[in-house]
Design an enzyme around this catalytic site. Structure first.
Site, PDB file in Angstrom:
ATOM      1  CG  HIS A  64      -2.067  -1.001   1.170  1.00 40.97           C
ATOM      2  ND1 HIS A  64      -3.165  -1.069   0.445  1.00 40.97           N
ATOM      3  CD2 HIS A  64      -2.007  -2.510   1.778  1.00 40.97           C
ATOM      4  CE1 HIS A  64      -3.629  -2.017   0.727  1.00 40.97           C
ATOM      5  NE2 HIS A  64      -3.185  -3.190   1.339  1.00 40.97           N
ATOM      6  CG  ASN A 137      -7.960  -4.392   0.606  1.00 42.15           C
ATOM      7  OD1 ASN A 137      -7.108  -3.373   0.389  1.00 42.15           O
ATOM      8  ND2 ASN A 137      -7.602  -5.505   0.925  1.00 42.15           N
TER       9      ASN A 137
END
Ligand code: NDP
Length: 495
Positions: A64, A137
């Site tokens: 990320h 997510n």
């Protein structure tokens, strides 16, 4: 003597200063020994600039790393007071400030926004009883059900350690050996694998979390954030034409233009009783709760309406952690979630430091009172309310020192009765049914894209990996298996 061209010329400008706040008379030339001579050792301002420049980066997130974020508001439209004491989920119309960071997962900070990759969807709710981080997510499931495989999984999806190039063999070799990934890899390879922009993705807690109320009742919950902009996606070919920074640009521009993106917030709720007998393990992160069994309940709207002022200070230093919980919201026995309870805070302590929660983007908007002390970059110490106690328990509650609030004790969490501590093999825990369900709800165009995207990578893997993957697709749905095999064969024959 050369003159600094700008100093003092513009009456509107503020005085340039060094880090200690002293006015700088010349920012353009170093002090030298003579017109043609070397820089001398008393150039402390030059040294300060160079030394600070060397320290402009902090370790980027291993996953990320590439992200975009904005501030906004969560508005509750349907109270959850029957289920939780969480103070921001009580009154319809209540508003809570939020910060939402989107990200890709595998690439570094300078990778493309248009990778075929899940998108992180992490929301910090600044509630009046602390920050709750919903670290999700854009997919309702994940590749793994146990965090022990996470480093292996990420290694396999990143670049080859020798060539530093994408490595389809490693990607599929991991999946061939871990059929638990099939559901999520089917989403990834589908048309939803490359979103048009961050405004066009759904967000999911993916994990099962919990809500608990004042009666001590606990409910299991999954959170869904459905984009009001609609799901919009790109094909692999379309994505290749996009600028690497396109999703960042889209988010900044839409908010700057007053076109605020929003999401309808929904929850699925399961009682403890239902969880005990449900045919799906409700804590398995590779599985959804089918909507027909647990319908979505709409509870609010989330809108993004303010861009960050400083990308590094806010988006890069933002620290989301699933253990940032508030009274009324808890975790669950989900094994991936437990791994993340360690990993996220650990990552932020490493990247930003022990006092990461004192940085404005991370700091709660409610007062913080505790006995945690000092550390690198400690700002105003939250302890030392008045009497200076730095230990607990103490006898100084009357002097304003923080004390426990027993009314917020979380109810005990039920586990299996007579559970034995052991290693349980869940490798074959129905890895295929829901991947098949997903395949069967796709229309013909989606099926073709899915198969083609898989074949592009799988055709570059070794025969043993291909055979193992064919068997997995076949176990999910015979048509899925047949089509992937055919598409791989076509590519192998062609070239
Ligand atoms: P439903 O028909 O009730 O729901 C299907 C869901 O699938 C919708 O939420 C839809 O999202 C979503 N969807 C459609 N195409 C895709 C895609 N290519 N990738 C990811 N999601 C997609 O069915 P069930 O609840 O019985 O679930 C069937 C399958 O749908 C599951 O196996 C799972 O793969 C997938 N799914 C299920 C979700 C759940 O929480 N139950 C959530 C998301 C996906 P949208 O409304 O945004 O179009």
């Amino acid at each position: 003597m050369s003159q600094c061209p700008f100093s003092g010329k513009n009456p509107q400008s503020v005085t340039l200063t060094s880090a200690n706040g002293a006015p700088v008379a010349n920012d353009n030339q170093s002090r030298t020994a003579g017109r043609r001579g070397p820089v001398t050792f008393d150039n402390h301002y030059l040294f300060e600039k160079l030394a600070h420049f060397n320290r402009e980066r902090i370790p980027e997130r291993v996953v990320h790393a590439r992200g975009s974020a904005a501030y906004g508001t969560f508005t509750l439209t349907n109270s959850l007071s029957d289920y939780t004491i969480a103070d921001f989920l009580q009154q319809e119309g209540q508003q809570t400030p939020v910060f939402l960071r989107f990200s890709t997962v595998g690439g570094g900070q300078d990778s493309s926004d248009y990778a075929r990759d899940p998108r992180g969807f992490a929301v910090k709710f600044y509630t009046e009883q602390g920050n709750w981080d919903m670290v999700g997510n854009n997919t309702p499931v994940f590749f793994l059900r146990d965090g022990i495989k996470f480093p292996d999984f990420i290694h396999s999806q990143k670049k080859n350690p020798r060539t530093n190039l994408p490595d389809p063999q490693a990607v599929y070799e991991f999946w061939a050996n871990n059929p638990q990934s099939l559901h999520q890899s089917t989403i990834l390879m589908s048309d939803r694998g490359i979103p048009l922009s961050y405004r066009h993705v759904n967000g999911y807690s993916s994990h099962t979390l919990s809500l608990w109320n004042s009666k001590g009742e606990r409910y299991w919950v999954k959170w869904h954030f459905k984009t009001n902009q609609g799901i919009k996606t790109l094909t692999t070919e379309e994505a290749a034409q996009m600028p690497a920074f396109g999703a960042q640009q889209d988010l900044v521009a839409s908010i700057d233009n007053g076109d605020f993106p929003s999401w309808t917030v929904k929850v699925q709720i399961m009682t403890e009783e239902e969880a005990r007998s449900y045919h799906i393990n409700p804590f398995d992160l590779t599985k959804v709760w089918p909507h027909k069994d647990f319908p979505l309940k709409e509870i609010g709207q989330l809108e993004l309406n303010r861009n960050v002022d400083n990308y590094f200070a806010e988006t890069e230093q933002a620290a989301f952690a699933p253990n940032n919980l508030v009274p009324g919201i808890g975790v669950s026995p989900d094994r991936m979630l437990q791994a993340r309870l360690l990993a996220y805070q650990d990552a932020h302590r490493y990247r930003v430091g022990a006092n990461v929660n004192q940085i404005p983007v991370n700091a709660p908007k409610c007062p913080v009172h505790n006995y945690q002390r000092d550390g690198a970059f400690a700002g105003i110490n939250p302890a030392l309310a008045s009497s200076g106690a730095n230990f607990y328990p103490n006898n100084r509650a009357m002097a304003g020192e923080p004390a426990e609030a027993v009314q917020y004790a979380e109810p005990p969490m039920p586990l299996e009765q007579d559970a034995w501590l052991d290693i349980y093999d869940t490798q074959d825990d129905d890895n295929f049914s829901q991947a098949g369900e997903l395949y069967r709800i796709m229309n013909e165009s989606q099926k073709q894209q899915l198969v083609s995207n898989i074949a592009d990578g799988l055709s570059q893997a070794t025969a043993d990996v291909q055979e193992a993957m064919f068997a997995q697709y076949d176990a999910a749905d015979e048509d899925y298996g047949r089509r992937v095999k055919e598409a791989v064969m076509v590519r192998l024959t062609a070239g």
